[in-house]
Design an enzyme around this catalytic site. Structure first.
Site, PDB file in Angstrom:
ATOM      1  N   THR A  12      -3.224   5.165  -3.070  1.00  0.00           N
ATOM      2  CA  THR A  12      -3.488   5.877  -4.327  1.00  0.00           C
ATOM      3  C   THR A  12      -4.820   6.624  -4.328  1.00  0.00           C
ATOM      4  O   THR A  12      -4.927   7.722  -4.871  1.00  0.00           O
ATOM      5  CB  THR A  12      -3.475   4.866  -5.499  1.00  0.00           C
ATOM      6  OG1 THR A  12      -2.196   4.256  -5.522  1.00  0.00           O
ATOM      7  CG2 THR A  12      -3.740   5.536  -6.820  1.00  0.00           C
ATOM      8  N   ASP A  56       1.886   5.427   2.228  1.00  0.00           N
ATOM      9  CA  ASP A  56       1.812   4.526   1.080  1.00  0.00           C
ATOM     10  C   ASP A  56       1.826   3.147   1.737  1.00  0.00           C
ATOM     11  O   ASP A  56       2.614   2.910   2.655  1.00  0.00           O
ATOM     12  CB  ASP A  56       3.068   4.724   0.211  1.00  0.00           C
ATOM     13  CG  ASP A  56       3.047   3.848  -1.038  1.00  0.00           C
ATOM     14  OD1 ASP A  56       3.100   4.417  -2.135  1.00  0.00           O
ATOM     15  OD2 ASP A  56       3.003   2.607  -0.908  1.00  0.00           O
ATOM     16  N   SER A  57       0.982   2.237   1.302  1.00  0.00           N
ATOM     17  CA  SER A  57       0.831   0.993   2.074  1.00  0.00           C
ATOM     18  C   SER A  57       2.090   0.133   2.060  1.00  0.00           C
ATOM     19  O   SER A  57       2.187  -0.827   2.822  1.00  0.00           O
ATOM     20  CB  SER A  57      -0.389   0.207   1.614  1.00  0.00           C
ATOM     21  OG  SER A  57      -0.131  -0.475   0.419  1.00  0.00           O
ATOM     22  N   THR A  88      -3.293  -0.357  -2.205  1.00  0.00           N
ATOM     23  CA  THR A  88      -3.528  -1.735  -2.648  1.00  0.00           C
ATOM     24  C   THR A  88      -2.322  -2.648  -2.415  1.00  0.00           C
ATOM     25  O   THR A  88      -2.486  -3.855  -2.288  1.00  0.00           O
ATOM     26  CB  THR A  88      -3.890  -1.773  -4.146  1.00  0.00           C
ATOM     27  OG1 THR A  88      -2.858  -1.112  -4.878  1.00  0.00           O
ATOM     28  CG2 THR A  88      -5.223  -1.133  -4.405  1.00  0.00           C
ATOM     29  N   THR A 276       1.857 -23.456  -0.926  1.00  0.00           N
ATOM     30  CA  THR A 276       2.209 -23.629  -2.344  1.00  0.00           C
ATOM     31  C   THR A 276       2.543 -22.294  -3.023  1.00  0.00           C
ATOM     32  O   THR A 276       1.965 -21.260  -2.692  1.00  0.00           O
ATOM     33  CB  THR A 276       1.092 -24.348  -3.138  1.00  0.00           C
ATOM     34  OG1 THR A 276       1.480 -24.378  -4.514  1.00  0.00           O
ATOM     35  CG2 THR A 276      -0.248 -23.653  -3.017  1.00  0.00           C
ATOM     36  N   GLN A 277       3.460 -22.356  -3.974  1.00  0.00           N
ATOM     37  CA  GLN A 277       3.780 -21.170  -4.788  1.00  0.00           C
ATOM     38  C   GLN A 277       2.685 -20.899  -5.819  1.00  0.00           C
ATOM     39  O   GLN A 277       2.646 -19.833  -6.432  1.00  0.00           O
ATOM     40  CB  GLN A 277       5.078 -21.404  -5.570  1.00  0.00           C
ATOM     41  CG  GLN A 277       6.303 -21.481  -4.714  1.00  0.00           C
ATOM     42  CD  GLN A 277       7.554 -21.851  -5.516  1.00  0.00           C
ATOM     43  OE1 GLN A 277       7.569 -21.781  -6.735  1.00  0.00           O
ATOM     44  NE2 GLN A 277       8.602 -22.233  -4.812  1.00  0.00           N
ATOM     45  N   CYS A 278       1.824 -21.912  -6.049  1.00  0.00           N
ATOM     46  CA  CYS A 278       0.776 -21.746  -7.076  1.00  0.00           C
ATOM     47  C   CYS A 278      -0.244 -20.688  -6.637  1.00  0.00           C
ATOM     48  O   CYS A 278      -0.496 -20.508  -5.451  1.00  0.00           O
ATOM     49  CB  CYS A 278       0.037 -23.057  -7.289  1.00  0.00           C
ATOM     50  SG  CYS A 278       1.048 -24.298  -8.056  1.00  0.00           S
TER      51      CYS A 278
HETATM   52  N1  ASP Z   1       1.629   2.334  -3.581  1.00  0.00           N
HETATM   53  C1  ASP Z   1       0.216   2.450  -3.356  1.00  0.00           C
HETATM   54  C2  ASP Z   1      -0.084   1.927  -1.974  1.00  0.00           C
HETATM   55  O1  ASP Z   1      -0.186   0.753  -1.793  1.00  0.00           O
HETATM   56  C3  ASP Z   1      -0.550   1.729  -4.398  1.00  0.00           C
HETATM   57  C4  ASP Z   1      -2.050   1.808  -4.263  1.00  0.00           C
HETATM   58  O2  ASP Z   1      -2.618   2.435  -3.407  1.00  0.00           O
HETATM   59  O3  ASP Z   1      -2.719   1.208  -5.093  1.00  0.00           O
HETATM   60  O4  ASP Z   1      -0.217   2.709  -1.051  1.00  0.00           O
END
Ligand code: ASP
Length: 342
Positions: A12, A56-57, A88, A276-278
């Site tokens: 992003t 895009d990641s 992200t 753990t799922q927590c």
């Molecule tokens: N879809 C984007 C990515 O991971 C989201 C981001 O960058 O925050 O490339």
């Protein structure tokens, strides 16, 4: 003279809206530099490298990590620190993978990105990028302040393999529930030195591990999970390891068919580990009968690992070793600060 390399992989932070569809797409890196003229104010050299293609990641794969690790390794001696601009969505997976793939790391590798593109008025990208560069360049007594793979986001620096993306719309997108922040950025950037990992001896050459084996599955336990589903996953061809995402402190049903299915898989040579799922806390299989049953069946504790660290640690160990006992022994060890052992 300090030299920093900024590697742009996509995400992003560098996206722009398509003029017809309005969809966000990765954009070319020179535009980012234009959006952040303050970069010219740093009193040191900042070089930039852009991935081709930008991704895009969500498109990240082990081959992408290998390319990134290779790029860092090729430039390792030329730079004091690295900033990786990354989407992200899978940043925690990449940070975890890098922490295992880069052995004897003595320089900061700071991953960052943003929730809003850097060209937008309310962007969080500007602050994240500028602070990440400052952290990558920070030194104390001639050594980097944070010689680790980290994620910097919304004023906090985390050990990369302790993070998880936990918010899709807040600027604070990551958590590190089981390990404290390595630094906090306010008026000053304050490093939390006692929790940062430093080499026991400086000057070792960087070693890279680029052989990853992704024959791993994640099996999330839920009330109502059936034998059919379990067997379907555990009998997958070429599968070598399975991460069980269990309840609470590592608990799962104790029904005879459930334990028997797991036991059979282990006897066939599958490595089963327990996470753990927590969102926070650790697996403690000795605490309840429901955890003890897994331990007796041969399931290994994943301690307080995140799922991202567990997955990439297994990719690395399976890629590096053929012998199950060696993998099991190393799985229980803290390799890169990813688990807390008491
Ligand atoms: N879809 C984007 C990515 O991971 C989201 C981001 O960058 O925050 O490339």
């Amino acid at each position: 003279m300090t030299n920093i390399l900024v590697i742009y992989t996509g995400g992003t932070i560098g996206m722009k809206q398509h003029h017809e569809t309005g969809v966000w797409q990765p954009f070319n890196f020179e535009q980012i530099i234009e959006e952040v003229p303050v970069l010219k104010k740093f009193g040191f050299t900042i070089d930039t490298l852009s991935f081709d293609p930008l991704i895009d990641s969500s498109e990240a794969q082990p081959s992408f990590w290998v390319k990134l690790v290779q790029l860092i390794s090729d430039n390792y001696t030329k730079y004091d620190g690295f900033v990786v601009l990354h989407g992200t969505d899978t940043m925690s997976y990449t940070a975890s993978a890098l922490s295992f793939m880069l052995e004897n790391l003595e320089k900061p590798i700071i991953l960052t990105g943003s929730q809003l593109p850097i060209g937008m008025l309310r962007t969080d990208g500007m602050e994240n990028l500028v602070s990440a560069i400052e952290i990558a360049a920070a030194k104390e007594n001639g050594h980097p302040c944070v010689p680790e793979v980290c994620i910097f986001f919304e004023n906090q620096l985390f050990r990369g393999n302790r993070t998880t993306k936990d918010n899709a719309e807040q600027f604070k997108a990551f958590r590190s529930a089981n390990y404290p922040a390595l630094a906090n950025a306010g008026v000053y950037i304050k490093f939390n030195t006692p929790v940062i990992q430093y080499p026991t001896q400086w000057g070792k050459p960087l070693k890279i591990n680029t052989h990853l084996d992704n024959n791993v599955a994640v099996l999330k336990i839920f009330p109502g999970i059936s034998q059919k589903i379990m067997e379907g996953i555990l009998n997958t061809n070429d599968l070598r390891a399975v991460i069980l995402e269990t309840y609470g402190s590592g608990n799962a049903p104790t029904s005879p068919w459930f334990i028997h299915t797991l036991k059979q898989a282990i006897d066939r040579g599958l490595i089963l580990v327990n996470i753990t799922q927590c969102a926070a806390g650790s697996v403690e299989m000795d605490k309840y009968e429901t955890g003890m049953a897994l331990k007796k069946a041969g399931v290994l504790s994943g301690h307080d690992s995140t799922i991202e660290a567990a997955l990439t640690k297994l990719f690395l160990l399976l890629g590096k070793y053929k012998d199950n006992q060696t993998i099991k022994n190393l799985w229980q060890k803290n390799i890169s600060g990813e688990i807390s052992l008491i």
